[in-house]
Structures are given as structure tokens and as C-alpha cells.
Motif scaffolding. Structure first.
Motif: not given
Length: 246
Positions: A114-128
Motif C-alpha cells: 500500500q501507498v500512504e499519503g495525504h490528498w485533497f481536491c481543488y477545482g477539477i483536480k485531486c492531488y495526492y
């Protein structure tokens, strides 16, 4: 001695007709000259009053314009404060999402890992944000194995937005120097409106790009940094959403 005879003569001077005419003219010109001066003073007074009225009108107009400008500035200030308040709320929401939300992805290529991290979405993109330090090519492979792509920044607005989200770390992004073309290019080959010519920290000496709060910089691709992957929301798989944890 004989007596001398003394004779007295009375001399009378008569005004000539020319002198008499001049005196008459003076007598008649006195009131006329006074009337002319009175008329002249009246005209001057009228002109001064006219100038005074114009000055008063101009002053009144300037006061009205000043009032309108003050009202406009007040309205602009109210609008600015309202927008700033909304932006502060948005930033706090995004920061809270970035700090508190974790995700766990299953790698397609390495089942069970598994790959662990943080994410959030803004506009039309989600960032990981993958938190493990990796080399640039490892980051690209890890993003692809999770059905993602290494970050491509589309324009200046997105760049400025991301700079506010990544303090204090540095993250690999999908930009590298192609020795064949001698240009910096995005690894996914997609279009971008970001003018790389203005990024003065990118030198034409090879390497890969990473993102900091100070902007885009270059480094040896063999160095290790965490990574930023991305996914458009319209291509966002439901299976990934189901694996997020809080």
C-alpha cells in the motif's frame, strides 16, 4: 510843481463765448461721468458675483465627486473584506483537509503493498502527496501504478495555489529536462499554459524538477523527495475513494 492829473479807468473782462461753452460742457459732463462710473462698478460687481457663483458651483461639484469616490471606496472595501473572508475560510478548509485526511492506495503492480499519503481536491483536480522519499523515476512509477500521474501544473494560478499548500517540504513533479530536445517537458506530454521560460531556477543542465513553496527548482533525478501525483475529478475512480481513511 504842477499837479498831475490822475485818470482812473475801470477795466471789465468779459468771458469769451468759447470759455462759456467749455464751462457748460463741464457742468453737463459731471453727472454723466458719475453715472458711467456707477455703471462700470455695477458691471464689475456683476462679473465678480458671477465668478464667485461659478467657484461655488465648482466647489459643490468637487464635493459631490469626492463623496461619490468615498462611497465607491467604502463599497470596494466591503467587497474586498467579504472576498478575503471567503478566501480565508476556503484556505482553512483546504489546509484542514490536507492535514487531517489520509489515503491508502493499493498498487496494481505490487498487490498487497500500500501507498500512504495525504490528498485533497481543488477545482477539477485531486492531488495526492506521497510522503515517502523516492527518486524521480520511482515517483513516476508509483503514481502510474496507482492509476495516477506525476503532477503537471497547468498554469500560473495552479502553481501559486500549490505553493501555499506544500510548506515546508519539497516534492517531485512530472517535469524533467529532455536531453534529446534540450527542453524542459512534462512527462505525460499533456498541454500546459505555464510558461517555463519564466522559471529562472530551471537551468538547461539536465535533471528533474521539484516544487517548493518558493517555486519550481531542479535537482539531480537520483536525489530523493516525496512526490505529488494527480487525478482529474472526472476520471477519479470510485475504488480509490473507497480506500481513503480519516
Amino acid at each position: 510843481m504842477c499837479d498831475e492829473e490822475i485818470t482812473y479807468t475801470t477795466v471789465k473782462f468779459h468771458k469769451s463765448s468759447d470759455l462759456q461753452n467749455r464751462e457748460r460742457a463741464d457742468d453737463t459732463q459731471g453727472p454723466s461721468e458719475t453715472g458711467h462710473r456707477v455703471f462700470q462698478y455695477s458691471q464689475e460687481k456683476h462679473e465678480l458675483q458671477k465668478i464667485l457663483n461659478n467657484s461655488h458651483q465648482e466647489n459643490s461639484t468637487m464635493q459631490n465627486e469626492s463623496y461619490l469616490i468615498e462611497e465607491m471606496l467604502k463599497n470596494k472595501s466591503i467587497d474586498y473584506n467579504a472576498l478575503k473572508h471567503d478566501l480565508d475560510i476556503l484556505n482553512r478548509t483546504l489546509n484542514r483537509c490536507y492535514q487531517e485526511t489520509k489515503f491508502v492506495l493499493d498498487s496494481k503492480q505490487q498487490r498487497g503493498k500500500q501507498v500512504e499519503g495525504h490528498w485533497f481536491c481543488y477545482g477539477i483536480k485531486c492531488y495526492y502527496f506521497i510522503i515517502d522519499n523516492k527518486r524521480w523515476n520511482e515517483c513516476e512509477q508509483k503514481c502510474r501504478s496507482c492509476s495516477l500521474s506525476l503532477l503537471r501544473i497547468d498554469d500560473d494560478d495552479e502553481l501559486k495555489f500549490l505553493q501555499l499548500q506544500i510548506k515546508p517540504k519539497s516534492y517531485w513533479i512530472g517535469l524533467l529536462y529532455k536531453t534529446t530536445t534540450r527542453k524542459w517537458q512534462w512527462s505525460d506530454g499533456g498541454p500546459s499554459k505555464l510558461n517555463l521560460m519564466t522559471v529562472k531556477s530551471l537551468k538547461e543542465i539536465g535533471g528533474c524538477a521539484y516544487l517548493r513553496f518558493t517555486g519550481i527548482h531542479h535537482d539531480d533525478c537520483g536525489r530523493t523527495h516525496p512526490c505529488i501525483c494527480e487525478k482529474r475529478m472526472d476520471k477519479f475512480p470510485h475504488s480509490v475513494c473507497s480506500k481513503k481513511e480519516k
